[in-house]
Write a protein that holds these residues in place. Structure first.
Motif, PDB file in Angstrom:
ATOM      1  N   GLU A  31      47.952  67.511  52.164  1.00 33.54           N
ATOM      2  CA  GLU A  31      47.260  67.614  50.885  1.00 33.54           C
ATOM      3  C   GLU A  31      46.453  66.359  50.557  1.00 33.54           C
ATOM      4  O   GLU A  31      45.371  66.435  49.990  1.00 33.54           O
ATOM      5  CB  GLU A  31      48.289  67.876  49.779  1.00 33.54           C
ATOM      6  CG  GLU A  31      47.689  68.567  48.587  1.00 33.54           C
ATOM      7  CD  GLU A  31      48.743  69.170  47.680  1.00 33.54           C
ATOM      8  OE1 GLU A  31      49.881  68.644  47.684  1.00 33.54           O
ATOM      9  OE2 GLU A  31      48.441  70.138  46.987  1.00 33.54           O
ATOM     10  N   LYS A  88      44.793  65.371  41.008  1.00 30.06           N
ATOM     11  CA  LYS A  88      43.916  66.174  41.859  1.00 30.06           C
ATOM     12  C   LYS A  88      42.496  66.136  41.308  1.00 30.06           C
ATOM     13  O   LYS A  88      42.285  66.351  40.112  1.00 30.06           O
ATOM     14  CB  LYS A  88      44.386  67.632  41.885  1.00 30.06           C
ATOM     15  CG  LYS A  88      45.598  67.879  42.771  1.00 30.06           C
ATOM     16  CD  LYS A  88      45.992  69.355  42.753  1.00 30.06           C
ATOM     17  CE  LYS A  88      47.215  69.577  43.628  1.00 30.06           C
ATOM     18  NZ  LYS A  88      47.725  70.960  43.511  1.00 30.06           N
ATOM     19  N   ASP A 124      40.087  69.017  44.923  1.00 34.32           N
ATOM     20  CA  ASP A 124      41.481  69.249  45.317  1.00 34.32           C
ATOM     21  C   ASP A 124      42.037  70.480  44.612  1.00 34.32           C
ATOM     22  O   ASP A 124      42.743  71.288  45.207  1.00 34.32           O
ATOM     23  CB  ASP A 124      42.363  68.048  44.935  1.00 34.32           C
ATOM     24  CG  ASP A 124      42.135  66.847  45.837  1.00 34.32           C
ATOM     25  OD1 ASP A 124      42.016  67.040  47.054  1.00 34.32           O
ATOM     26  OD2 ASP A 124      42.082  65.721  45.300  1.00 34.32           O
ATOM     27  N   LEU A 125      41.724  70.588  43.332  1.00 30.56           N
ATOM     28  CA  LEU A 125      42.317  71.664  42.549  1.00 30.56           C
ATOM     29  C   LEU A 125      41.692  73.023  42.881  1.00 30.56           C
ATOM     30  O   LEU A 125      42.408  73.983  43.161  1.00 30.56           O
ATOM     31  CB  LEU A 125      42.175  71.386  41.050  1.00 30.56           C
ATOM     32  CG  LEU A 125      43.070  72.288  40.200  1.00 30.56           C
ATOM     33  CD1 LEU A 125      44.489  71.739  40.140  1.00 30.56           C
ATOM     34  CD2 LEU A 125      42.527  72.463  38.799  1.00 30.56           C
ATOM     35  N   ILE A 153      49.111  65.133  43.287  1.00 28.75           N
ATOM     36  CA  ILE A 153      49.592  65.135  44.665  1.00 28.75           C
ATOM     37  C   ILE A 153      50.175  63.766  44.998  1.00 28.75           C
ATOM     38  O   ILE A 153      49.919  62.809  44.308  1.00 28.75           O
ATOM     39  CB  ILE A 153      48.491  65.498  45.695  1.00 28.75           C
ATOM     40  CG1 ILE A 153      47.217  64.696  45.451  1.00 28.75           C
ATOM     41  CG2 ILE A 153      48.196  66.982  45.633  1.00 28.75           C
ATOM     42  CD1 ILE A 153      46.093  65.056  46.420  1.00 28.75           C
TER      43      ILE A 153
END
Lengths: 394, 430
Positions: free
Chosen positions: B17, B310, B314-315, B430
């Motif tokens: 991630e 995030k 990322d989200l 994360i």
């Protein structure tokens, strides 16, 4: 305070002595009825500040223009404005013609200019200078909390401020309850989906999120009653800046939020190139927007409760560059307006074009004097910037 | 955890991630049974920088002619077309992020886009911004010094920071200032005089709008001696060499890597200074720095898990690459990026996106909640093949960095649980 305001105030209480020579503070002191003082203090606490950020660094020299100064023409061979391109305000100064919509407010003595606003050892970086204005720090001192957080928590409970835009700016702090939104309608719809969570965490990022959620919830509860007020629509035109001001007007008139501060932003002042046209348009957006807002406030009987102030991270270089623009500079004039503004006047000393420092203007009014004035004279609170004098514009 | 031990599930999820976009089950599985070092090698294995063909975009010259047209209708049509082409470009990148086989490359391209920003809003030349994106793509994991030199000659950058307007007898300081303040040294590590001298060195660095490439205009180039940080320079390349020799330059990048890969918290200077030293001594090879970060104890430390907010990429992209949710079309996704505060190719200002906690304000928290709520909606009792292979505990470790802080549903059903996990505040980190 204006003479007519002053007369109204003193007529409320028993007052002896020569009216014209009394200051506002003296008037308060001589008012024997304590309850009246209390009442005034309470009224002051309900007063609203509307901040208008001119993002990018507004060219002060071509906003409030020293058009009679021969040096001005010399330093700005192509960008300088001539007599027929300004609105004369006396003292050899004139407003850019694009600000025409502000002239009636000036004539009503509800608008004032503060000249030469800046700070010592100016920083020419957008971000650093924005931070300095945001936190009221000196240029060699880094602070993180917004300046309003030093004042507002003392002033009231509940919601302190609402920003229409991208970030909290001067309201940023753990001590401030403030929200950022695009507009109140979308805000209410979306805030409904956010849950409130009670959770203590050492994780600063998580704690931040939980704090944001909490504030959203509180703001949503307060804004519940501000829908409607469609009658305000007619005062505004379809322009992003006017839309934002319309949102602010509705929240002020709606009254549910009871925020002390509203902030809007007009972007696009970083005029490194082809400034003449861009700046002309920018100032027109500004003036038309503020005029519409003033009209809406007057129609709603709120004009005496609001103080509007512009600010910008810096002014621009005195000399124009060869791109037909100006680079980052230092001090610049700013305007204040509202029903209680002692307007039709220029405050502060004008900056001298024959006394530049490294080619840049030298400030004559510290920006913290503006903050001190708002705190002390507008809200009746103790100013954290005691070393800076207040100004008489309000 | 011992470095030679095999990574456990939460370590693998953590790495996938942080280094990619989302906790993709496919990649988490790929790291099964590997040690830290093996996992790092797998994650950093070079992959083709393949990008889909771009949308059609009007050449600079054609566009400029129409902007300069005396016919208002023609001018207006061009402005409208610019907006449309810009939107297509944003959608192109979103599509790229969503389908790429090398999420790390997208993540790094985004990093450099935020470091060396240029916005469509200012350039009004989507094609040039596309070319700049391709430059970042090619060099994202290459050499920082070479990239800096290429960026100084990049047409979109020249328009964005007025390099084109920087003339011998009238220097424009815009590019010079940001070069020192944002791209290399950082604020407070240079004087106003350094800015002026730097601006002079870059005078005459222009772009040819027919070829859409850099040219040196000798008539506008100041070839005299300049002093920068007490060193004598003449050309723009000299300036960049002086800046690369400064340890502050490497520190600026190392500190940004901390905030991109480790935590929102202020960088641990002892750690980032050591990274910076390695980076500079390796002649600014970005891969060396990245490896140094991923090898470090702070990257793996439990105390930093869940401390990185995030980004919208990322989200949005991470969620869609991880979970089998219905994918909105690229136009809708590009709109989501904007609502969440990361309008691709249109950063808020020359500083790029601040990242960290600044991703979360009242506006974006609402938009994030609405988005996740919409994506995770559906029949809570549905049997989703991917979820059925995992225990409740594994689902939680897969989607959150720590135990949830909201109450999980009492009713059984994995789809229901996944929705609750996605809406838990910890899903934002994360």
């Amino acid at each position: 305070m204006k003479r007519r305001e002053f007369l109204r105030l003193v007529s409320l209480g028993a007052c002896a002595g020569s009216l014209s020579s009394l200051s506002y503070a003296q008037a308060l002191a001589s008012t024997k009825q304590e309850s009246r003082v209390e009442q005034i203090r309470r009224i002051k606490k309900d007063r609203i500040l509307v901040l208008v950020e001119l993002k990018g660094g507004n060219d002060g020299l071509n906003t409030l223009v020293p058009y009679t100064d021969p040096l001005y023409k010399k330093l700005r061979p192509t960008l300088s404005l001539s007599k027929n391109q300004v609105i004369d305000l006396g003292h050899g100064m004139g407003m850019h013609k694009s600000l025409a919509a502000l002239k009636p407010i000036w004539d009503d003595e509800d608008l004032a200019w503060i000249q030469g606003v800046g700070y010592p050892r100016p920083d020419l970086s957008h971000f650093r200078s924005q931070d300095i204005w945001k936190t009221a720090s000196s240029s060699d001192h880094q602070l993180t909390d917004g300046w309003l957080s030093l004042v507002l928590p003392e002033k009231k409970r509940g919601l302190h401020g609402i920003v229409i835009g991208d970030d909290l700016g001067p309201l940023e702090s753990h001590h401030c309850r403030a929200v950022v939104m695009k507009d109140p309608k979308t805000f209410r719809q979306q805030a409904n989906m956010v849950k409130v969570i009670r959770h203590k965490s050492n994780n600063a990022s998580l704690a931040h999120l939980i704090g944001v959620q909490q504030q959203l919830h509180e703001a949503k509860m307060l804004l519940e009653n501000t829908s409607g007020f469609a009658y305000l629509d007619r005062y505004f035109h379809a322009h992003p800046f006017q839309n934002d001001l319309k949102s602010v007007a509705k929240m002020i008139v709606g009254g549910g939020a009871k925020a002390s501060v509203y902030k809007v932003t007009l972007k696009g002042f970083d005029t490194h190139a082809s400034q003449a046209v861009t700046h002309k348009n920018q100032l027109k957006y500004l003036a038309d927007g503020l005029n519409a807002f003033a009209t809406a406030m007057k129609a709603s009987d709120k004009w005496h409760d609001v103080l509007i102030m512009t600010y910008s991270e810096f002014g621009r270089s005195v000399k124009e560059n060869r791109s037909g623009g100006t680079d980052h500079g230092t001090a610049a004039p700013h305007l204040v307006m509202g029903g209680k503004v002692n307007g039709g006047e220029l405050y502060g000393e004008n900056m001298r074009l024959n006394d530049l420092q490294d080619g840049d203007l030298v400030y004559t009014t510290d920006f913290r004097s503006l903050y001190a004035t708002i705190t002390d004279r507008w809200w009746g609170l103790e100013s954290p910037w005691q070393q800076h004098d207040t100004l008489a514009f309000v | 955890m011992n470095k030679i031990h095999k990574l456990d599930f939460s370590d693998r999820k953590h790495m996938v991630e942080r280094v990619g976009l989302g906790a993709e089950p496919k990649i988490i599985n790929r790291l099964n049974g590997r040690t830290r070092e093996q996992a790092i090698n797998i994650m950093l294995r070079p992959r083709s920088p393949h990008a889909k063909p771009p949308p059609t975009m009007t050449p600079w010259n054609v566009r400029q002619n129409m902007y300069g047209s005396k016919k208002p209708a023609l001018k207006m049509r061009m402005h409208k077309r610019t907006v449309v082409e810009g939107d297509h470009l944003k959608q192109w990148w979103v599509g790229q992020m969503l389908t790429t086989e090398s999420p790390l490359l997208e993540k790094m391209t985004l990093f450099w886009h935020s470091h060396f920003t240029s916005s469509l809003d200012k350039t009004e030349q989507p094609r040039l911004n596309y070319k700049q994106n391709m430059l970042f793509r090619r060099m994202a994991l290459g050499n920082f010094g070479s990239m800096l030199k290429a960026v100084a000659k990049d047409p979109a950058m020249s328009i964005y920071l007025d390099g084109n307007l920087n003339k011998k007898n009238n220097p424009n300081e815009n590019f010079a200032r940001e070069l020192l303040e944002l791209f290399t040294l950082g604020h407070g590590n240079y004087s106003q005089q350094d800015v002026e001298q730097t601006a002079k060195a870059f005078t005459g660095w222009e772009t040819n709008r027919y070829k859409e490439t850099h040219v040196l205009n000798k008539h506008e180039n100041d070839r005299g001696k300049k002093t920068l940080l007490n060193k004598t320079v003449r050309t723009g390349d000299d300036v960049i060499n002086v800046l690369l020799a400064e340890e502050r330059t490497a520190m600026t990048i190392a500190e940004k890597f901390w905030n991109y890969f480790v935590s929102d918290s202020a960088p641990d200077k002892e750690v980032t200074d050591a990274w910076a030293k390695t980076f500079r001594e390796a002649n600014y090879e970005i891969m060396v720095l990245l490896k140094e970060v991923l090898k470090s104890d702070v990257f793996w430390a439990k105390k930093y898990r869940g401390t990185l907010t995030k980004s919208p990429a990322d989200l949005i992209i991470g969620t869609l690459r991880t979970l089998p949710f219905k994918r909105p079309d690229n136009a809708e996704l590009a709109r989501m990026f904007r609502l969440l505060g990361q309008d691709l190719f249109d950063p808020p200002n020359v500083k790029g996106w601040m990242g960290g906690k600044s991703w979360l304000n009242s506006q974006t928290v609402m938009a994030r909640t609405a988005l996740l709520s919409k994506l995770s909606a559906g029949n809570p009792n549905a049997k989703v093949a991917l979820y059925q292979t995992m225990s409740d505990n594994e689902l939680q470790q897969w989607l959150l960095p720590h135990k949830p802080i909201t109450a999980m549903p009492m009713t059984p059903g994995k789809a229901r649980l996944v929705r609750a996990l996605v809406l838990d505040p910890y899903y934002q980190f994360i």
